[in-house]
Design an enzyme around this catalytic site. Structure first.
Site, PDB file in Angstrom:
ATOM      1  N   CYS A  31      30.980  42.476  44.188  1.00 14.81           N
ATOM      2  CA  CYS A  31      29.545  42.324  44.468  1.00 14.81           C
ATOM      3  C   CYS A  31      28.938  43.494  45.237  1.00 14.81           C
ATOM      4  CB  CYS A  31      29.309  41.024  45.235  1.00 14.81           C
ATOM      5  SG  CYS A  31      29.959  39.599  44.359  1.00 14.81           S
TER       6      CYS A  31
ATOM      7  N   LYS B 244      28.520  47.010  43.416  1.00 11.11           N
ATOM      8  CA  LYS B 244      27.541  47.068  42.321  1.00 11.11           C
ATOM      9  C   LYS B 244      26.129  46.716  42.816  1.00 11.11           C
ATOM     10  CE  LYS B 244      27.940  42.547  40.056  1.00 11.11           C
ATOM     11  NZ  LYS B 244      26.722  41.889  40.499  1.00 11.11           N
TER      12      LYS B 244
HETATM   13  C1  UGA Z   1      29.669  38.764  48.989  1.00  6.13           C
HETATM   14  C2  UGA Z   1      28.680  38.057  49.935  1.00  6.13           C
HETATM   15  O1  UGA Z   1      29.274  37.887  51.219  1.00  6.13           O
HETATM   16  C3  UGA Z   1      28.265  36.703  49.378  1.00  6.13           C
HETATM   17  O2  UGA Z   1      27.274  36.114  50.215  1.00  6.13           O
HETATM   18  C4  UGA Z   1      27.678  36.924  47.971  1.00  6.13           C
HETATM   19  O3  UGA Z   1      27.271  35.709  47.392  1.00  6.13           O
HETATM   20  C5  UGA Z   1      28.737  37.583  47.088  1.00  6.13           C
HETATM   21  O4  UGA Z   1      29.102  38.849  47.674  1.00  6.13           O
HETATM   22  C6  UGA Z   1      28.137  37.796  45.720  1.00  6.13           C
HETATM   23  O5  UGA Z   1      27.162  38.552  45.605  1.00  6.13           O
HETATM   24  O6  UGA Z   1      28.551  37.146  44.761  1.00  6.13           O
HETATM   25  P1  UGA Z   1      32.309  38.622  48.539  1.00  6.13           P
HETATM   26  O7  UGA Z   1      32.132  39.742  47.569  1.00  6.13           O
HETATM   27  O8  UGA Z   1      33.146  37.466  48.148  1.00  6.13           O
HETATM   28  O9  UGA Z   1      30.880  38.003  48.957  1.00  6.13           O
HETATM   29  O10 UGA Z   1      32.965  39.277  49.826  1.00  6.13           O
HETATM   30  P2  UGA Z   1      32.639  39.394  51.372  1.00  6.13           P
HETATM   31  O11 UGA Z   1      33.337  38.347  52.140  1.00  6.13           O
HETATM   32  O12 UGA Z   1      31.203  39.540  51.606  1.00  6.13           O
HETATM   33  O13 UGA Z   1      33.361  40.798  51.696  1.00  6.13           O
HETATM   34  C7  UGA Z   1      32.969  41.991  51.005  1.00  6.13           C
HETATM   35  C8  UGA Z   1      33.760  43.165  51.505  1.00  6.13           C
HETATM   36  O14 UGA Z   1      33.425  43.486  52.862  1.00  6.13           O
HETATM   37  C9  UGA Z   1      35.277  42.961  51.502  1.00  6.13           C
HETATM   38  O15 UGA Z   1      35.917  44.143  51.063  1.00  6.13           O
HETATM   39  C10 UGA Z   1      35.594  42.662  52.960  1.00  6.13           C
HETATM   40  O16 UGA Z   1      36.908  42.973  53.335  1.00  6.13           O
HETATM   41  C11 UGA Z   1      34.598  43.572  53.662  1.00  6.13           C
HETATM   42  N1  UGA Z   1      34.260  43.141  55.032  1.00  6.13           N
HETATM   43  C12 UGA Z   1      33.617  41.954  55.241  1.00  6.13           C
HETATM   44  C13 UGA Z   1      34.567  43.971  56.099  1.00  6.13           C
HETATM   45  O17 UGA Z   1      35.168  45.063  55.949  1.00  6.13           O
HETATM   46  N2  UGA Z   1      34.202  43.583  57.359  1.00  6.13           N
HETATM   47  C14 UGA Z   1      33.555  42.412  57.600  1.00  6.13           C
HETATM   48  O18 UGA Z   1      33.239  42.131  58.778  1.00  6.13           O
HETATM   49  C15 UGA Z   1      33.260  41.575  56.511  1.00  6.13           C
END
Ligand code: UGA
Length: 424
Positions: A257, A260
């Site tokens: 997500c 992109k």
């Molecule tokens: C993300 C959003 O959080 C959701 O709200 C959204 O619905 C979704 O995309 C989507 O558009 O479908 P997701 O891709 O599952 O969800 O992952 P996240 O938990 O947001 O993490 C994204 C990235 O950020 C990961 O690589 C994670 O490791 C990183 N991250 C996250 C960090 O490096 N630090 C943080 O504090 C949080």
């Protein structure tokens, strides 16, 4: 009141949406073009690792409220609500590719029940509600935008306990009918116009990515000035205007997500005549972060990784998912491989070699003969591995912990040269 619902697309968004709506008492048919996947789902097999999803699918099927069929047209005939949950991959120019959405809309248009409501849940550029309306060719059908905010790994929890439900509709009666589906959830339901709903989705993901890039940049400053980013974030987060969430430094953000959606929003803005330099910077900082991790590893082994054995814990883009799409862990490993490093990885959710990376059966085996261990994904189980045993497998006790996950003093007691992110 229970409604008849179809969900088109059984990826993690579609499957979670279908299973959760069935759990809430609705009668749900999920459709996919992949026959093998539909067969698997009909025999109770869940294709993805998603906490709590299997239980809901089993429950829904047992109660007769959840079915899976091949082909969108076969799902919608008697349905009052049809959710579109098909992929919107990144096109060559960075914009979202709407071909799956348009194809699904063209397919269901002729067979939709009178006055059905079609709900766009896929992440789509501003104005896509109209694209769907056009493809449907049905004056009696309303198209509504209802973006999803589900994190992989906690998608079921997020669906059933949302911070908000956003409905973007021109037709207010359709918005009210649609809001009725979510009765029982204790979240604010916000009704707005479709363009605003679509923008809320992109802006939310872009803002979250901005928070992480910001903290990764602050981590770089911490390393330079001798501060500890963990304490800096804690201190910042006590300010309620900032908060503690999404401020964990790491190897960069990834997944299906953020990469992109950030690029798509830059593109949407550009098309509309606005140069979104801030967001471009956020993306640049993220790409730099992969390289910063690589440089840390190279420096830790003395300046050259060619022919050196390196162990990697974590391959998925974050913990509690088996998704490796746009995984920062894989990006870092590939860059090290390109410099000649020999990497052996372990990930609790990945059992086979992947993208040219050798995968070991457990965390200890991955470290055999390695002279440095990288922690790339924040799986809980890594915290409990006996570091003395790990060290015995290695030729040198060096640790680069890109998630600041392990206990630094414990690692040092076990003789490791420890480096985290943003910690001097
Ligand atoms: C993300 C959003 O959080 C959701 O709200 C959204 O619905 C979704 O995309 C989507 O558009 O479908 P997701 O891709 O599952 O969800 O992952 P996240 O938990 O947001 O993490 C994204 C990235 O950020 C990961 O690589 C994670 O490791 C990183 N991250 C996250 C960090 O490096 N630090 C943080 O504090 C949080």
């Amino acid at each position: 009141m229970a409604s008849k619902i179809a969900v088109i697309g059984t990826g993690y968004v579609g499957l979670t949406t279908g299973a959760c709506l069935a759990h809430m008492g609705h009668d749900v048919v999920c459709a996919d073009i992949d026959e093998a996947k539909v067969d698997a789902l009909n025999s109770g097999e869940i294709p993805i690792l998603e906490d709590g999803l299997e239980n809901l699918v089993v429950e829904g099927r047992r109660a007769g409220r959840l079915r899976f069929v091949v082909g969108a047209a076969n799902a919608v005939g008697d349905r009052e609500f049809v959710y579109l949950c098909v992929p919107t991959p990144q096109g060559d120019d960075g914009s979202a590719d709407l071909s799956y959405i348009e194809a699904a809309a063209r397919e269901i248009g002729p067979v939709l029940a009178p006055e059905a409501i079609v709900i766009n849940k896929s992440t789509v550029p501003v104005g896509s509600t109209r694209v769907v309306e056009h493809a449907l060719q049905r004056g009696d059908v309303s198209v509504v935008s209802n973006p999803e905010f589900l994190r992989e790994g906690s998608a079921v929890h997020d669906f059933l306990n949302p911070d908000r439900v956003v409905i973007g509709a021109v037709d207010q009666a359709a918005a009210i009918r649609m809001a009725g589906l979510y009765i029982g959830l204790t979240a604010p339901i916000m009704v707005t116009d479709p363009a605003s709903a679509e923008t809320i989705k992109y802006a939310s993901n872009a803002f979250l990515a901005t928070k992480i890039s910001f903290v990764n940049a602050v981590a770089a400053v911490c390393e330079a000035v001798g501060a500890d980013v963990n304490d800096v974030v804690l201190g910042m987060g006590y300010d309620r205007r900032i908060g503690q969430e999404f401020l964990k430094p790491g190897p960069g953000w990834g997944g299906s997500c953020f990469p992109k959606d950030t690029v798509a929003l830059v593109h949407i803005a550009e098309q509309a005549g606005y140069d979104f330099r801030l967001l471009k910077g956020v993306v640049d900082v993220n790409n730099e972060q992969f390289e910063r991790v690589v440089r840390k590893v190279v420096a830790a082994v003395g300046g050259d990784v060619a022919g050196r054995h390196i162990a990697a814990w974590g391959l998925t883009f974050k913990a509690r998912t088996d998704d490796t799409r746009m995984s920062p862990a894989i990006e870092v490993i590939k860059r090290l491989q390109a410099l000649g490093a020999e990497v052996t990885a372990y990930d609790p959710a990945i059992r086979m070699d992947i993208e040219g990376i050798t995968v070991a059966p457990d965390a200890i085996t991955a470290c055999k003969g390695a002279e440095l261990l990288m922690v790339l994904t924040e799986w809980d189980e890594f915290k409990w591995v006996d570091l003395d045993e790990v060290g015995q497998q290695m030729t040198n006790r060096r640790l680069v912990d890109t998630r600041n996950l392990l206990d630094r003093s414990r690692a040092q007691v076990s003789g490791f040269e420890y480096q985290g992110i943003g910690r001097s």
